[in-house]
Motif scaffolding. Structure first.
Motif, PDB file in Angstrom:
ATOM      1  N   ARG A 161      13.309   5.521   8.028  1.00  0.00           N
ATOM      2  CA  ARG A 161      14.496   5.232   7.498  1.00  0.00           C
ATOM      3  C   ARG A 161      14.462   3.779   6.886  1.00  0.00           C
ATOM      4  O   ARG A 161      14.089   2.733   7.585  1.00  0.00           O
ATOM      5  CB  ARG A 161      15.680   5.294   8.626  1.00  0.00           C
ATOM      6  N   LEU A 162      15.185   3.791   5.612  1.00  0.00           N
ATOM      7  CA  LEU A 162      15.116   2.454   5.028  1.00  0.00           C
ATOM      8  C   LEU A 162      16.365   1.641   5.752  1.00  0.00           C
ATOM      9  O   LEU A 162      17.525   2.011   5.756  1.00  0.00           O
ATOM     10  CB  LEU A 162      15.462   2.581   3.583  1.00  0.00           C
ATOM     11  N   VAL A 189       8.176   0.051   2.155  1.00  0.00           N
ATOM     12  CA  VAL A 189       7.256   1.063   1.560  1.00  0.00           C
ATOM     13  C   VAL A 189       7.424   2.322   2.235  1.00  0.00           C
ATOM     14  O   VAL A 189       7.536   2.592   3.548  1.00  0.00           O
ATOM     15  CB  VAL A 189       5.685   0.516   1.809  1.00  0.00           C
ATOM     16  N   SER A 190       7.782   3.394   1.392  1.00  0.00           N
ATOM     17  CA  SER A 190       7.839   4.826   1.859  1.00  0.00           C
ATOM     18  C   SER A 190       6.427   5.375   1.556  1.00  0.00           C
ATOM     19  O   SER A 190       5.609   4.800   1.102  1.00  0.00           O
ATOM     20  CB  SER A 190       8.982   5.675   1.264  1.00  0.00           C
ATOM     21  N   ASP A 191       6.475   6.854   1.803  1.00  0.00           N
ATOM     22  CA  ASP A 191       5.097   7.596   1.484  1.00  0.00           C
ATOM     23  C   ASP A 191       4.796   7.653   0.137  1.00  0.00           C
ATOM     24  O   ASP A 191       3.660   7.695  -0.475  1.00  0.00           O
ATOM     25  CB  ASP A 191       5.170   8.806   1.996  1.00  0.00           C
ATOM     26  N   ASN A 197      20.637   4.866   2.604  1.00  0.00           N
ATOM     27  CA  ASN A 197      20.476   6.269   1.976  1.00  0.00           C
ATOM     28  C   ASN A 197      19.591   6.129   0.724  1.00  0.00           C
ATOM     29  O   ASN A 197      20.147   5.587  -0.243  1.00  0.00           O
ATOM     30  CB  ASN A 197      21.619   6.970   1.856  1.00  0.00           C
ATOM     31  N   CYS A 198      18.258   6.617   0.787  1.00  0.00           N
ATOM     32  CA  CYS A 198      17.414   6.255  -0.469  1.00  0.00           C
ATOM     33  C   CYS A 198      17.756   7.185  -1.618  1.00  0.00           C
ATOM     34  O   CYS A 198      17.290   7.243  -2.675  1.00  0.00           O
ATOM     35  CB  CYS A 198      15.927   6.691   0.040  1.00  0.00           C
ATOM     36  N   ILE A 253       0.737  -1.308   0.168  1.00  0.00           N
ATOM     37  CA  ILE A 253       0.112  -0.081   0.067  1.00  0.00           C
ATOM     38  C   ILE A 253       0.954   1.110  -0.107  1.00  0.00           C
ATOM     39  O   ILE A 253       1.714   1.448   0.940  1.00  0.00           O
ATOM     40  CB  ILE A 253      -0.973  -0.006   1.240  1.00  0.00           C
ATOM     41  N   VAL A 254       0.865   2.024  -0.915  1.00  0.00           N
ATOM     42  CA  VAL A 254       1.582   3.397  -1.214  1.00  0.00           C
ATOM     43  C   VAL A 254       0.396   4.402  -1.730  1.00  0.00           C
ATOM     44  O   VAL A 254       0.195   4.484  -2.662  1.00  0.00           O
ATOM     45  CB  VAL A 254       2.576   3.115  -2.385  1.00  0.00           C
TER      46      VAL A 254
END
Length: 453
Positions: A318-319, A267-269, A340-341, A213-214
């Protein structure tokens, strides 16, 4: 007399004696003031207060009407009958398990303030690990167990369910449950999974897809059946504009690895990230453009060439990458890196103590894989194929403290079932709704933990 007896039984079952024992020194002055001679007297005093204020009746009245915090008026006499205030009351409430803060909230206004103060403490807001145990023969035979690290208790959650298990229960990126059948796709992402969204199934039938879910988009990737032409097919369902859309297929992932058993998802935003667990191949998907990785493409995310298995997740925005080093026959260490993305360089932020790594291994001292569940700044690590202990760490702490907890609910029958894991921060409102609206019951059992710094 009968009412006092019932209240005493309730206290005995729900408020462990350790709550009173741990605060013995702070309550000494209160003992003298109220002519109390033992911890049992103190327990009886609190029982009589709760009984007198008719907490049970208050809960029944409020079950039909979700009230705000200011809708629980009490008289001046009731407030005067509560003998504990200030720091002493805060100390009492701080030792009550989170699940029992719900009835404690309705004792009086001073107890309401103490409960709010307690739940506002960062040490009482650690995410729960929730484990669903589903029978392989009867999908409807599903039990729920939750671990609350703040209170150090296991809970068995029971009660009526409005979920129809038409297919095996699955989880994705720590906080999402879903079920997929040819005609229907169901998913839930609230902390205790009381609410479910049902939509028509994807156009392409899949058996083991990646689901994420993004934002407002639901992404379903890979996991197709053998008779489908493209195992890398990606479809997107936009809840803001309902309907399934076909997207750019997954690329640079081996054909045999295009399923959730081989891929780790975070998943990020705005993006979904995929990592092939064995090779370390890494890529990202942008739902807004329905494309993969842009100019960066796919690459190996391996900060150390000794990594033979790795998974990813988002912790505190943070990933992170969690990797096993060495080989399955001789796992040397388990380390955590922050990724670091933008540049995708990695910085080590944690390492599991050796004694805990040995506990993760099976009886033959091998360790093929691990699983993680993450939320906030918390990470849980376990081996779902041979579940015995859960290991966890707060990555926001300046000094990393590792702990382990035994899965006391396990038995020979349960070990034959499927385990599905989610992780979420559970607040007081979630517990109220589960107890009142969902009529859930929580059976509490103290957990056995080991702390290593």
């Amino acid at each position: 007399m009968e009412q006092t007896k019932e209240t005493t039984i309730w206290m005995t079952r729900n408020w462990p004696h350790a709550i009173f024992k741990s605060c013995k020194n702070e309550w000494w002055l209160s003992f003298k003031k109220h002519h109390l001679h033992s911890l049992k007297d103190l327990s009886n005093l609190i029982c009589s207060q709760i009984s007198h204020l008719k907490v049970t009746q208050q809960l029944k009245r409020d079950k039909k009407k979700m009230a705000t915090e200011n809708r629980y008026p009490e008289t001046e006499n009731q407030e005067k009958q509560t003998p504990f205030h200030g720091d002493l009351l805060d100390k009492i409430v701080s030792h009550i398990p989170t699940i029992h803060l719900v009835p404690s909230f309705y004792v009086s206004k001073s107890w309401q303030r103490a409960v709010f103060s307690c739940v506002g403490n960062p040490s009482r807001s650690k995410p729960w690990l929730i484990i669903y145990v589903q029978s392989r023969r009867n999908l409807s035979s599903t039990t729920t167990h939750a671990y609350d690290p703040s209170s150090n208790v296991w809970m068995k959650i029971t009660g009526p369910s409005n979920v129809t298990y038409t297919s095996p229960l699955r989880s994705s990126h720590s906080d999402t449950l879903y079920m997929l059948s040819p005609s229907k796709f169901s998913l839930s992402s609230d902390p205790l999974h009381e609410m479910w969204l049902d939509v028509v199934g994807p156009r392409v039938w899949r058996t083991d897809p990646i689901v994420a879910i993004v934002g407002s988009c639901i992404v379903v990737a890979g996991g197709t059946c053998d008779f489908e032409d493209d195992p890398f097919t990606v479809e997107l369902y936009d809840t803001a504009c309902p309907g399934w859309f076909t997207c750019q297929p997954i690329h640079n992932i081996p054909k045999d690895s295009a399923a959730s058993i081989w891929l780790s998802v975070a998943v990020s935003d705005h993006k979904m990230y995929l990592l092939e667990k064995n090779s370390g191949t890494f890529c990202s998907f942008d739902p807004s453009t329905k494309t993969w990785s842009g100019d960066i493409g796919s690459f190996d995310l391996r900060p150390d060439p000794a990594i033979y298995f790795s998974v990813i997740g988002f912790v505190g925005g943070r990933l992170i990458l969690v990797g096993l080093m060495g080989d399955p026959e001789n796992a040397e260490s388990l380390r955590i890196w922050e990724v670091n993305c933008d540049r995708f360089n990695c910085e080590e932020v944690g390492k599991m103590p050796r004694e805990m790594l040995d506990m993760l291994k099976n009886e033959n001292s091998t360790l093929l894989s691990i699983d993680i569940s993450v939320a906030e700044n918390f990470i849980y690590i376990y081996n779902s194929s041979e579940l015995r202990d859960i290991f966890f760490c707060d990555l926001s702490a300046r000094v990393r403290q590792w702990s382990s907890v035994q899965c006391t609910f396990l038995n020979d029958r349960v070990l034959m079932d499927r385990f599905v894991f989610t992780c979420s921060k559970v607040n007081l409102d979630n517990l109220r709704k589960a107890s009142w609206v969902g009529s859930k019951k929580f059976k509490v059992e103290l957990a056995e933990t080991v702390l290593i710094q």
